[in-house]
Design an enzyme around this catalytic site. Structure first.
Site, mmCIF file in Angstrom:
data_model
loop_
_atom_site.group_PDB
_atom_site.id
_atom_site.type_symbol
_atom_site.label_atom_id
_atom_site.label_comp_id
_atom_site.label_asym_id
_atom_site.label_seq_id
_atom_site.Cartn_x
_atom_site.Cartn_y
_atom_site.Cartn_z
ATOM 1 N N PHE B 236 0.877 -1.217 0.279
ATOM 2 C CA PHE B 236 0.100 0.030 -0.059
ATOM 3 C C PHE B 236 0.699 1.243 -0.137
ATOM 4 C CE2 PHE B 236 -2.173 -3.249 2.771
ATOM 5 C CZ PHE B 236 -3.168 -3.772 1.749
ATOM 6 N N THR B 463 -2.403 -7.124 -5.750
ATOM 7 C CA THR B 463 -3.556 -6.416 -6.505
ATOM 8 C C THR B 463 -4.033 -7.426 -7.743
ATOM 9 O OG1 THR B 463 -1.732 -5.621 -7.696
ATOM 10 C CG2 THR B 463 -2.741 -4.285 -5.917
ATOM 11 N N ASN B 625 -9.973 -6.886 -15.519
ATOM 12 C CA ASN B 625 -10.467 -8.234 -14.939
ATOM 13 C C ASN B 625 -11.382 -7.808 -13.899
ATOM 14 O OD1 ASN B 625 -11.053 -10.275 -13.278
ATOM 15 N ND2 ASN B 625 -8.735 -11.213 -13.384
ATOM 16 N N GLN B 632 -10.322 -4.970 -5.787
ATOM 17 C CA GLN B 632 -9.219 -3.732 -5.248
ATOM 18 C C GLN B 632 -10.123 -2.665 -4.883
ATOM 19 O OE1 GLN B 632 -6.787 -2.970 -8.570
ATOM 20 N NE2 GLN B 632 -5.210 -2.285 -7.267
ATOM 21 N N GLU B 699 -5.621 3.112 -6.582
ATOM 22 C CA GLU B 699 -5.936 4.243 -5.708
ATOM 23 C C GLU B 699 -7.477 4.534 -5.449
ATOM 24 O OE1 GLU B 699 -2.519 4.986 -4.745
ATOM 25 O OE2 GLU B 699 -1.765 3.925 -6.470
#
Lengths: 338, 735
Positions: B236, B463, B625, B632, B699
């Site tokens: 992160f 991720t 995807n 995410q 983000e």
């Protein structure tokens, strides 16, 4: 973590013998708190006396209609025990309000009694803390003390006892059975934990070598009008900012008997006969609840970050007494406040 | 011809992760492995006076105790310690370099032992005395001495005058505390010693960044150190810069000529980077009908005493909404803590929180619906530059999000919705991030058995990079995903930037396309040599790779299996390594957007806040995807709950020390705090941002969520809390 000896106790007498012989030894059962403290170097036992296999896992009815809970009964087994769920739902609820399923599956009844404070300074060996190192000073006073005590504090310590289960045990007038070098004795729950005074390093009134063997509940379980309401900074898996165990005996709209115990506010589960006397014999009314709350909090004192706890406790007590009076106890899975 | 791209695809590494086959930095080993443990400073500032290591050295199994007094040589210039993403200004921290203490929790000694228990026990026996110096860790105190940075963006017009004469004005200060990343995996490095050469298994978002750093710090040849990081259990942003344990593991291995493993404790990780504390003052002036005519955004953010870390909080209010005038200011407050660093959506999670909370307050002042206000101020151009967006479907995000949420049933007044004793609040906010890409190099090796290996020194920090690389490669090469294997997280692989900034999906996907085309061109050349080839005279663009065959676009029946082409050429593989750079699209601004809608329920007596549901509608270009993308975004939204209600690093300013350095007392949301989370991807075709139209998702999921929740809490209670986290006591305080 330091190096330590490990030994298994053969029986209770052997456990007491081993413990009395070495004041730096610790009993270990579930280890859910002790092992963490050892990793943090807060506890540095010379010896771990393993008691986990001792025959202290029974939950039995007593001759006077109460319930005797072995010290090694797991928190989850106790919370879901049919007798406890049915007759002492306050205890069941308080246990389920604490920790997580995984921890409750490991933690024992005796260990829950003996868990240590979560004061941030107690956990950090780089800081002064009278409880961890007598005479070094209390960093929580004037420090980060959002989670600290507002009742029964001293200049030496403002730590709280972190247990939920013990708050219910206090409200239910439980008794702790212990065995020591001088034989067996019982300690009322109200006298089991101590206030910090000038010896905050002592959490309980257990004497050297004594081991908790059982907790006994009296016959009266307040199964109809009770609640355990725990308020915390997230909805699960956090220690109480304030928690309230309330149990009422109501007869024709009047309170015949009341029990009120607070968690998260003091060095021990906090009960106050005067506050309970305010409730006894009174009709079920908001004003009565508010007065009882005022009385139990009359000596409350904030230390900065935790000032809010006084007002929060006041509100939580009133709400809990309402929950208990209405027979709508707080659910520990649905986090909406009943 | 796209089969896998855009299709919900399970993680290709999922099975390895849940069965324990996937190995993380602390899980690599070697015979004769040495275990290291760190001693940290309890003081925030000063010097080491004396180190007594005798008791530690007496412990059986202890090999060595390393300190600044007796460590192996390290470089002595700041330049060596400046990694690829280090702040421009300042002198990076040098672990075990000298006797200076710059922050509490700083490593001051390293104990090496035959097992980890012995190492940590011996570490507790080292006695160090310090000369303490006065420190300041209190942002409130340092704020007054904050230093102005160069103007973060060019002002537009005279914002002060425009604000002063606006019909409706709002101004307020918004505070965000220090927050820590707390990835699940502990930071760890295992340095495997092999005759003076080292393979360093490290938890990092950029193996090549760590590699360059270690080579400079230890003044060795690039071939002497290899950095490997196949799996990362979350980072992160905390793994963008080399963490100090990587340097210490190498230092130790060079000292004892053995392999060394060093795993930080959770508490020690709090002395790595963190999201800076900040105060943001927002001033908004509008006409009575809700058109903004002034935006002023002033930020003061925190960093260490020795490095100037900052991101551009104010940039988001300078680009998002239409306003005639705007002004910005950014100051930096220096504290005796470790340097702050990037944390998910750095500057946007915080800057957009302040802007969007302020927009909500303006909507209240105007008596306007919050969505309507945003639509009134909607801008089809980046307000800083006047450039149109390469794509911006935020309008559709508002519409779809509001529809899914049922926003039209909201009653405007605070405290106007309730159920029993619970006050219900509905709030919303906008999210925005930038769509970036970086130069990258990808190698593809296609073998005669029809298998392709795709390699690049990128990272998969959880991720789903492995998975999207597989999908893209399969489509580009016309192979099933089972025929693709991915190699990443190794500094010896082709060049990659650090994984961060939401740029990796776009960068590496386009990189695979570039190299895939080169493979196709090679295959065509080879196929044209096959007797009777149907491809004679066809150009590269007239063929494609599909269903395992090179195929004529004009006549799909003209096809030869890829494996047959390779075999016919009597070679066993075709290998190409190509760099992809991205032409600068100077005609557009490039951003992702989102609209977030949140419902909170607040107990009227006690103030307990529950987030009942959140809807986020996201416009982020092409979604590679949908399955991993949804995860995410969900992760970002859950983090937004934490930012709004829970997260705060608590510091004892007398001691200069972080006091809740563990995940029992540093609260993040648990299951009970997370209820309905709905993610909507709004279609957005983007023909400009990069050839594949990918904008990135790392983000955007968190941006705006804290504001939506804070705004919902206001709507529920009528209480505006402007200092995060919104804990229950703040709803009843009388300030």
């Amino acid at each position: 973590m330091n190096s330590f000896q490990y030994s298994r106790a053969q029986d209770i007498a052997d456990a007491v013998r081993q413990s009395a012989a070495d004041s730096s030894a610790r009993f270990i059962a579930g280890g859910t708190n002790l092992v963490d403290l050892m990793k943090y170097d807060v506890e540095r036992p010379t010896r771990l006396i393993d008691i986990s296999h001792l025959p202290l896992r029974a939950v039995e009815e007593t001759s006077n209609g109460g319930l005797r809970i072995g010290a090694l009964v797991l928190n989850s087994d106790l919370a879901w025990h049919p007798q406890v769920k049915d007759r002492y739902p306050l205890l069941s609820s308080a246990i389920l309000a604490g920790a997580s399923t995984q921890l409750r599956n490991m933690a024992s009844t005796g260990g829950n009694l003996l868990q240590r404070t979560r004061c941030l300074y107690f956990y950090d060996v780089a800081t002064p803390c009278n409880k961890r190192k007598p005479g070094s000073g209390c960093s929580a006073i004037g420090g980060v003390n959002r989670i600290n005590a507002i009742l029964g504090t001293s200049e030496a310590c403002i730590a709280t006892h972190p247990s939920d289960m013990c708050v219910a045990l206090a409200a239910l007038d439980a008794t702790v059975h212990v065995t020591g070098p001088h034989g067996v004795r019982t300690i009322p729950m109200a006298d089991f934990h101590r206030l910090p005074g000038d010896t905050p390093e002592r959490d309980t009134n257990l004497e050297s070598g004594e081991i908790v063997t059982a907790v006994e509940l009296p016959a009266h379980g307040f199964r109809t009008n009770y609640t355990y309401l725990k308020i915390r900074d997230r909805l699960s898996y956090a220690f109480a900012l304030v928690s309230v165990a309330a149990a009422l005996e109501i007869d024709n709209g009047a309170i015949r008997q009341a029990r009120l115990a607070l968690g998260g506010v003091a060095h021990k589960p906090w009960r106050d006969p005067e506050a309970e006397a305010v409730l006894a014999g009174q009709p079920v009314e908001q004003d009565t609840f508010a007065r009882a709350a005022k009385v139990i909090l009359r000596d409350a004192k904030g230390y900065g970050h935790n000032d809010f706890k006084i007002d929060l406790a006041q509100r939580t007590i009133i709400r809990a007494l309402n929950q208990a009076a209405q027979g709508t106890p707080q659910s520990q899975s649905d986090k909406r406040i009943a | 011809m796209t089969n896998y791209i855009g299709t919900a695809t399970s993680r290709v590494d999922g099975r390895d992760k849940v069965t324990g086959v996937a190995r993380y930095a602390a899980e690599f080993g070697a015979p004769d492995l040495v275990h290291a443990s760190i001693v940290t400073s309890p003081i925030a500032k000063g010097h080491i006076k004396r180190i007594d290591r005798a008791r530690a050295m007496d412990v059986e199994g202890v090999i060595a105790v390393l300190t600044h007094q007796d460590r192996p040589a390290m470089a002595d210039s700041d330049k060596a310690y400046k990694d690829d993403v280090a702040p421009e200004e300042g002198s990076p921290f040098r672990p075990l370099y000298d006797d200076r203490i710059q922050f509490s929790g700083q490593p001051v000694a390293l104990v090496l032992a035959e097992d980890s228990e012995t190492a940590s026990y011996a570490a507790s026996l080292i006695d160090i005395t310090y000369d303490e110096e006065p420190h300041v860790t209190d942002f409130a105190r340092a704020r007054d001495k904050a230093v102005a940075l160069d103007a973060p963006a060019k002002p537009r017009g005279d914002a002060a005058s425009a604000f002063a004469t606006s019909d409706v004005r709002h101004h307020a200060d918004y505070f965000v505390p220090i927050e820590h990343h707390n990835p699940m995996e502990l930071f760890a490095s295992t340095a495997i010693w092999n005759d003076g050469k080292l393979t360093v298994y490290d938890k990092t978002q950029g193996v090549q960044n760590v590699h360059g750093y270690l080579c400079r710090v230890f003044e060795c040849d690039p071939d002497d150190i290899r950095v490997v990081s196949p799996f990362v259990g979350g980072a992160f942003g905390s793994g963008l810069r080399p963490a100090y344990q990587a340097a210490l593991a190498v230092l130790a291995a060079r000292a004892v000529h053995r392999s060394v493993r060093l795993v930080l404790t959770r508490q020690q990780m709090y002395a790595l980077g963190y999201r800076p504390a900040m105060i943001q003052r927002i001033q908004l002036g509008a006409t009575a009908d809700g058109a903004l005519n002034a935006i002023a955004h002033d930020a003061v953010t925190s960093t260490s005493r020795y490095e100037d870390f900052h991101r551009n909080e104010t940039t988001w209010s300078s680009l998002l909404y239409k306003s005639e005038t705007a002004s910005y200011q950014h100051k930096l407050a220096h504290l005796d803590l470790a340097t702050s660093c990037d944390m998910r959506a750095p500057s946007a999670a915080t800057g957009v929180y302040a802007l969007e909370a302020a927009m909500d307050e303006l909507a209240v002042a105007l008596g306007m619906d919050p969505v309507e206000l945003r639509l009134t101020c909607y801008s089809d151009r980046d307000q800083r530059t006047g450039l149109p967006f390469s794509s911006k479907n935020l309008r559709e995000c508002y519409r779809r999000g509001a529809e899914a949420f049922g926003w039209d049933r909201r009653s405007g007044a605070p405290r106007s919705m309730r159920e029993g004793r619970e006050l219900i609040g509905w709030g919303m906010a906008t999210g925005v991030w930038e769509a970036l890409q970086m130069p990258i190099t990808v190698r593809i090796a296609l073998t005669s058995n029809g298998h392709a290996e795709v390699s690049c020194a990128t990272a998969d920090i959880g991720t789903g990079t492995y998975t999207i690389m597989t999908q893209v490669a399969a489509d580009v090469l016309g192979l099933p995903i089972e025929a693709i294997s991915i190699k990443l997280g190794d500094s010896t692989l082709p060049q990659s930037p650090v994984e961060g900034g939401s740029w990796m999906a776009a960068s590496v996907s386009n990189g695979i396309v570039t190299t895939g085309k080169a493979i196709r061109d090679d295959l065509l050349k080879l196929a044209q040599h096959i007797p009777g080839s149907p491809f004679k005279g066809l150009s590269n663009d007239e063929v494609m790779l599909v269903d395992g065959a090179i195929t004529s676009r004009a006549n799909r029946r003209d096809a030869i299996a890829i494996a047959d082409v390779v075999r016919a050429a009597s070679i066993d593989r075709i290998e190409r390594k190509e760099q992809t750079t991205f032409a600068k699209d100077k005609a557009h601004a490039h951003n992702t957007h989102s609209a977030i809608f949140a419902e909170v329920r607040v107990d009227e007596d006690i103030g307990v806040i529950r987030v009942a549901r959140i809807v986020s509608a996201v416009a982020a270009g092409r979604i590679l995807n949908p399955k991993t993308a949804r995860s995410q975004i969900m992760g970002g939204m859950v983090w937004g709950i934490g930012m709004a209600l829970h997260e705060e690093t608590l510091i004892d300013h007398r001691l200069g020390r972080i006091m809740n350095a563990n995940i029992a007392e540093y609260h993040v949301p648990v299951n009970a705090d997370v209820h309905d989370i709905d993610v909507i991807f709004v279609d957005e075709q983007d023909d400009f941002v990069n050839p594949m139209g990918i904008k990135g998702l790392g983000e955007i999921g968190i941006v705006g969520v804290a504001a939506a929740i804070a705004n919902a809490v206001y709507h529920a209670t009528g209480v505006r809390v402007r200092d995060l986290p919104i804990t229950l006591d703040k709803l009843t305080r009388t300030a």
